[in-house]
Design a protein around this motif. Structure first.
Motif, PDB file in Angstrom:
ATOM      1  N   VAL A  27       0.842  -1.203   0.000  1.00 28.25           N
ATOM      2  CA  VAL A  27       0.000   0.000   0.000  1.00 28.25           C
ATOM      3  C   VAL A  27       0.874   1.249   0.000  1.00 28.25           C
ATOM      4  O   VAL A  27       0.603   2.217  -0.719  1.00 28.25           O
ATOM      5  N   THR A  28       1.934   1.217   0.781  1.00 22.71           N
ATOM      6  CA  THR A  28       2.863   2.351   0.822  1.00 22.71           C
ATOM      7  C   THR A  28       3.498   2.570  -0.551  1.00 22.71           C
ATOM      8  O   THR A  28       3.555   3.707  -1.049  1.00 22.71           O
ATOM      9  N   LEU A  29       3.969   1.492  -1.169  1.00 21.09           N
ATOM     10  CA  LEU A  29       4.580   1.620  -2.497  1.00 21.09           C
ATOM     11  C   LEU A  29       3.546   2.089  -3.530  1.00 21.09           C
ATOM     12  O   LEU A  29       3.855   2.910  -4.395  1.00 21.09           O
ATOM     13  N   SER A  30       2.351   1.565  -3.420  1.00 22.87           N
ATOM     14  CA  SER A  30       1.279   1.950  -4.331  1.00 22.87           C
ATOM     15  C   SER A  30       0.939   3.434  -4.183  1.00 22.87           C
ATOM     16  O   SER A  30       0.760   4.144  -5.179  1.00 22.87           O
ATOM     17  N   ALA A  31       0.850   3.895  -2.957  1.00 26.16           N
ATOM     18  CA  ALA A  31       0.504   5.293  -2.702  1.00 26.16           C
ATOM     19  C   ALA A  31       1.595   6.241  -3.199  1.00 26.16           C
ATOM     20  O   ALA A  31       1.294   7.315  -3.726  1.00 26.16           O
ATOM     21  N   THR A  32       2.855   5.832  -3.034  1.00 27.88           N
ATOM     22  CA  THR A  32       3.944   6.720  -3.476  1.00 27.88           C
ATOM     23  C   THR A  32       4.046   6.771  -4.996  1.00 27.88           C
ATOM     24  O   THR A  32       4.561   7.732  -5.546  1.00 27.88           O
ATOM     25  N   SER A  33       3.527   5.744  -5.682  1.00 23.99           N
ATOM     26  CA  SER A  33       3.566   5.756  -7.142  1.00 23.99           C
ATOM     27  C   SER A  33       2.365   6.511  -7.729  1.00 23.99           C
ATOM     28  O   SER A  33       2.311   6.744  -8.932  1.00 23.99           O
ATOM     29  N   GLY A  34       1.395   6.866  -6.860  1.00 27.34           N
ATOM     30  CA  GLY A  34       0.229   7.596  -7.332  1.00 27.34           C
ATOM     31  C   GLY A  34      -0.833   6.702  -7.948  1.00 27.34           C
ATOM     32  O   GLY A  34      -1.826   7.190  -8.478  1.00 27.34           O
ATOM     33  N   ARG A  35      -0.630   5.422  -7.900  1.00 22.37           N
ATOM     34  CA  ARG A  35      -1.610   4.479  -8.434  1.00 22.37           C
ATOM     35  C   ARG A  35      -2.061   3.567  -7.299  1.00 22.37           C
ATOM     36  O   ARG A  35      -1.346   3.358  -6.336  1.00 22.37           O
ATOM     37  N   HIS A  36      -3.211   3.017  -7.436  1.00 20.40           N
ATOM     38  CA  HIS A  36      -3.760   2.182  -6.350  1.00 20.40           C
ATOM     39  C   HIS A  36      -3.854   0.722  -6.778  1.00 20.40           C
ATOM     40  O   HIS A  36      -4.925   0.124  -6.791  1.00 20.40           O
ATOM     41  N   TRP A  37      -2.720   0.145  -7.115  1.00 20.81           N
ATOM     42  CA  TRP A  37      -2.665  -1.229  -7.578  1.00 20.81           C
ATOM     43  C   TRP A  37      -2.591  -2.240  -6.433  1.00 20.81           C
ATOM     44  O   TRP A  37      -2.808  -3.430  -6.638  1.00 20.81           O
ATOM     45  N   ALA A  38      -2.278  -1.800  -5.230  1.00 23.15           N
ATOM     46  CA  ALA A  38      -2.056  -2.721  -4.113  1.00 23.15           C
ATOM     47  C   ALA A  38      -3.314  -3.467  -3.696  1.00 23.15           C
ATOM     48  O   ALA A  38      -3.227  -4.482  -3.007  1.00 23.15           O
ATOM     49  N   VAL A  39      -4.454  -2.987  -4.125  1.00 29.16           N
ATOM     50  CA  VAL A  39      -5.696  -3.653  -3.756  1.00 29.16           C
ATOM     51  C   VAL A  39      -5.781  -5.052  -4.377  1.00 29.16           C
ATOM     52  O   VAL A  39      -6.331  -5.974  -3.769  1.00 29.16           O
ATOM     53  N   PHE A  40      -5.198  -5.251  -5.550  1.00 34.22           N
ATOM     54  CA  PHE A  40      -5.306  -6.535  -6.230  1.00 34.22           C
ATOM     55  C   PHE A  40      -4.573  -7.656  -5.497  1.00 34.22           C
ATOM     56  O   PHE A  40      -5.167  -8.711  -5.246  1.00 34.22           O
ATOM     57  N   PRO A  41      -3.294  -7.481  -5.129  1.00 26.99           N
ATOM     58  CA  PRO A  41      -2.653  -8.552  -4.355  1.00 26.99           C
ATOM     59  C   PRO A  41      -3.285  -8.720  -2.977  1.00 26.99           C
ATOM     60  O   PRO A  41      -3.367  -9.834  -2.453  1.00 26.99           O
ATOM     61  N   ALA A  42      -3.771  -7.636  -2.381  1.00 27.23           N
ATOM     62  CA  ALA A  42      -4.398  -7.733  -1.057  1.00 27.23           C
ATOM     63  C   ALA A  42      -5.673  -8.566  -1.113  1.00 27.23           C
ATOM     64  O   ALA A  42      -5.916  -9.401  -0.236  1.00 27.23           O
ATOM     65  N   VAL A  43      -6.478  -8.369  -2.154  1.00 26.40           N
ATOM     66  CA  VAL A  43      -7.722  -9.140  -2.287  1.00 26.40           C
ATOM     67  C   VAL A  43      -7.417 -10.605  -2.588  1.00 26.40           C
ATOM     68  O   VAL A  43      -7.982 -11.520  -1.972  1.00 26.40           O
ATOM     69  N   GLY A  44      -6.500 -10.848  -3.520  1.00 25.70           N
ATOM     70  CA  GLY A  44      -6.147 -12.220  -3.866  1.00 25.70           C
ATOM     71  C   GLY A  44      -5.595 -12.990  -2.683  1.00 25.70           C
ATOM     72  O   GLY A  44      -6.031 -14.111  -2.376  1.00 25.70           O
ATOM     73  N   TRP A  45      -4.641 -12.403  -1.992  1.00 24.52           N
ATOM     74  CA  TRP A  45      -4.042 -13.041  -0.836  1.00 24.52           C
ATOM     75  C   TRP A  45      -5.056 -13.118   0.303  1.00 24.52           C
ATOM     76  O   TRP A  45      -5.069 -14.075   1.068  1.00 24.52           O
ATOM     77  N   GLY A  46      -5.915 -12.109   0.398  1.00 23.52           N
ATOM     78  CA  GLY A  46      -6.953 -12.109   1.432  1.00 23.52           C
ATOM     79  C   GLY A  46      -7.909 -13.289   1.280  1.00 23.52           C
ATOM     80  O   GLY A  46      -8.351 -13.880   2.271  1.00 23.52           O
ATOM     81  N   ILE A  47      -8.216 -13.650   0.040  1.00 26.02           N
ATOM     82  CA  ILE A  47      -9.059 -14.827  -0.198  1.00 26.02           C
ATOM     83  C   ILE A  47      -8.350 -16.075   0.310  1.00 26.02           C
ATOM     84  O   ILE A  47      -8.955 -16.921   0.985  1.00 26.02           O
ATOM     85  N   GLY A  48      -7.080 -16.197   0.003  1.00 23.18           N
ATOM     86  CA  GLY A  48      -6.295 -17.334   0.494  1.00 23.18           C
ATOM     87  C   GLY A  48      -6.234 -17.373   2.009  1.00 23.18           C
ATOM     88  O   GLY A  48      -6.363 -18.441   2.629  1.00 23.18           O
ATOM     89  N   LEU A  49      -6.057 -16.224   2.624  1.00 22.74           N
ATOM     90  CA  LEU A  49      -6.018 -16.140   4.086  1.00 22.74           C
ATOM     91  C   LEU A  49      -7.366 -16.523   4.683  1.00 22.74           C
ATOM     92  O   LEU A  49      -7.429 -17.231   5.693  1.00 22.74           O
ATOM     93  N   ALA A  50      -8.443 -16.092   4.052  1.00 24.60           N
ATOM     94  CA  ALA A  50      -9.780 -16.431   4.541  1.00 24.60           C
ATOM     95  C   ALA A  50     -10.035 -17.938   4.450  1.00 24.60           C
ATOM     96  O   ALA A  50     -10.563 -18.552   5.391  1.00 24.60           O
ATOM     97  N   VAL A  51      -9.648 -18.535   3.339  1.00 19.57           N
ATOM     98  CA  VAL A  51      -9.816 -19.992   3.186  1.00 19.57           C
ATOM     99  C   VAL A  51      -8.984 -20.720   4.239  1.00 19.57           C
ATOM    100  O   VAL A  51      -9.462 -21.675   4.861  1.00 19.57           O
TER     101      VAL A  51
END
Length: 98
Positions: free
Chosen positions: A41-65
């Motif tokens: 999220v920090t790297l995403s915010a400093t780049s001005g783009r909000h791409w960090a949501v995609f790995p967070a959601v994907g990994w979040g699904i794995g964590l939930a399972v």
């Protein structure tokens, strides 16, 4: 990580250690998830783009399972115990009926 200790012969102690190890594994998984995704999220915010949501959601699904398996299915809750009891009763009825 294996939770089998060759000197532990008590099945209840062995099961308790296995369940505690599974829960500890989930807590470690969740901790790494938080640290890595905060970094992303920090790297995403400093780049001005909000791409960090995609790995967070994907990994979040794995964590939930992983959490569902540890806490609901594999013996971390009463659901597993009720299912084991029901299967044990069903097997006993089949064996007495034959």
């Amino acid at each position: 990580m294996r939770n089998h200790h060759p000197l532990i012969t008590d099945p209840i102690e062995r099961l308790a250690r296995k369940r505690a190890g599974a829960k500890l594994g989930w807590y470690m998984h969740a901790g790494v998830y938080l640290v890595v995704n905060l970094l992303l999220v920090t790297l995403s915010a400093t780049s001005g783009r909000h791409w960090a949501v995609f790995p967070a959601v994907g990994w979040g699904i794995g964590l939930a399972v992983h959490g569902v398996v540890v806490f609901l299915v594999a013996g971390g809750s009463d659901l597993h115990e009720r299912m084991v009891r029901a299967e044990r009763d069903r097997i006993a009825q089949q064996n007495t009926g034959s």
